[in-house]
Scaffold this motif. Structure first.
Motif, short mmCIF file in Angstrom:
data_model
loop_
_atom_site.label_atom_id
_atom_site.label_comp_id
_atom_site.label_asym_id
_atom_site.label_seq_id
_atom_site.Cartn_x
_atom_site.Cartn_y
_atom_site.Cartn_z
N LYS A 108 0.83 -1.21 0.00
CA LYS A 108 0.00 0.00 0.00
C LYS A 108 0.87 1.25 0.00
O LYS A 108 0.60 2.22 -0.73
CB LYS A 108 -0.93 0.02 1.21
N ARG A 109 1.91 1.25 0.81
CA ARG A 109 2.82 2.40 0.85
C ARG A 109 3.50 2.59 -0.49
O ARG A 109 3.69 3.73 -0.95
CB ARG A 109 3.86 2.18 1.96
N ALA A 110 3.88 1.49 -1.13
CA ALA A 110 4.52 1.57 -2.45
C ALA A 110 3.55 2.17 -3.48
O ALA A 110 3.93 3.00 -4.31
CB ALA A 110 4.98 0.19 -2.90
N PHE A 111 2.29 1.75 -3.41
CA PHE A 111 1.29 2.28 -4.34
C PHE A 111 1.06 3.77 -4.12
O PHE A 111 0.92 4.54 -5.07
CB PHE A 111 -0.03 1.52 -4.18
N ASP A 112 1.05 4.19 -2.87
CA ASP A 112 0.88 5.61 -2.56
C ASP A 112 2.02 6.44 -3.16
O ASP A 112 1.80 7.54 -3.69
CB ASP A 112 0.83 5.84 -1.04
N LEU A 113 3.23 5.88 -3.11
CA LEU A 113 4.38 6.58 -3.71
C LEU A 113 4.26 6.61 -5.23
O LEU A 113 4.62 7.61 -5.87
CB LEU A 113 5.68 5.88 -3.29
N LEU A 114 3.78 5.53 -5.81
CA LEU A 114 3.55 5.49 -7.26
C LEU A 114 2.57 6.58 -7.67
O LEU A 114 2.78 7.29 -8.67
CB LEU A 114 3.06 4.11 -7.67
N LEU A 115 1.49 6.71 -6.91
CA LEU A 115 0.46 7.70 -7.24
C LEU A 115 1.02 9.12 -7.24
O LEU A 115 0.59 9.96 -8.03
CB LEU A 115 -0.71 7.60 -6.26
N GLU A 116 1.97 9.38 -6.35
CA GLU A 116 2.57 10.72 -6.30
C GLU A 116 3.32 11.04 -7.59
O GLU A 116 3.35 12.20 -8.03
CB GLU A 116 3.53 10.81 -5.11
N LYS A 117 3.91 10.03 -8.19
CA LYS A 117 4.70 10.22 -9.41
C LYS A 117 3.85 10.17 -10.68
O LYS A 117 4.29 10.60 -11.74
CB LYS A 117 5.78 9.14 -9.52
#
Length: 199
Positions: A87-96
């Protein structure tokens, strides 16, 4: 009505089995022109090929890499920690993602996700997602996530080897080898040991 653009996001983790260190996870979206022939399940690639593929993934893909440390693993268990790291990885992806979409001439407002997770459960992300055992050997976006997570965790454990050289982390990366178990019994556990795991 504009046509929706489906982006396939792959999820995978590295480090569920070790006795020490964090569990890492990655979420990755690949562009249509990605050279998928360089990908495979990270466990089936040599270190040289994994590192080479990582360079291309980071250059072309939209991705996030995150982790849960050993204390979180002990507190919520390894499966929950793996899902949280995804989930944390996906949140970081969304930022980019907005900048990545612009770079690839994709209208961000038309994007919808189709997620695929390696394993038997999906992380708690606000997109359509399905899970499949051994997905890291079938789907390029999951292969890419597998490679990113594996490489990042390996680097972390090599750094930990410098702090705690007697434990041999650079060699076994915290996995339950006979030598790893032996040193823990002989001199006690290290500060990054997962105390909820059996030794």
């Amino acid at each position: 009505m504009p046509t929706k653009i489906v982006l396939h996001v792959g999820f995978d983790e590295a480090g569920r089995g070790p006795l020490a260190g964090p569990v890492y996870a990655s979420a990755a979206v690949l562009p249509p022109d990605f050279p998928t022939e360089i990908l495979n399940d990270s466990k089936k690639l040599s270190e040289k090929k994994r590192l080479s593929a990582e360079v291309v993934i980071k250059e072309k893909a939209c991705f996030g890499i995150a982790f849960c440390d050993e204390k979180e693993i002990d507190r919520i268990n390894i499966l929950e920690a793996s899902m949280l790291a995804m989930k944390r990885a996906f949140d970081l992806l969304l930022e980019k993602l907005p900048a990545w979409c612009k770079e690839h001439n994709i209208n961000y407002d038309d994007v919808v996700f189709s997620g695929i997770t390696d394993g038997t459960r999906c992380p708690d992300v606000p997109v359509e997602c399905r899970y499949e055992p051994k997905a890291d050997g079938k789907y390029p976006c999951v292969m890419a996530a597998s490679i990113l997570a594996k490489n990042e965790r390996d680097r972390f454990m090599i750094e930990m080897d410098k702090l705690y050289p007697q434990y041999g982390y650079a060699k076994h990366k915290g996995y339950p080898t006979a030598a790893h178990r032996k040193i823990c019994h002989e001199i006690g556990v290290s500060p990054i040991q997962r105390l909820s795991f059996k030794y």
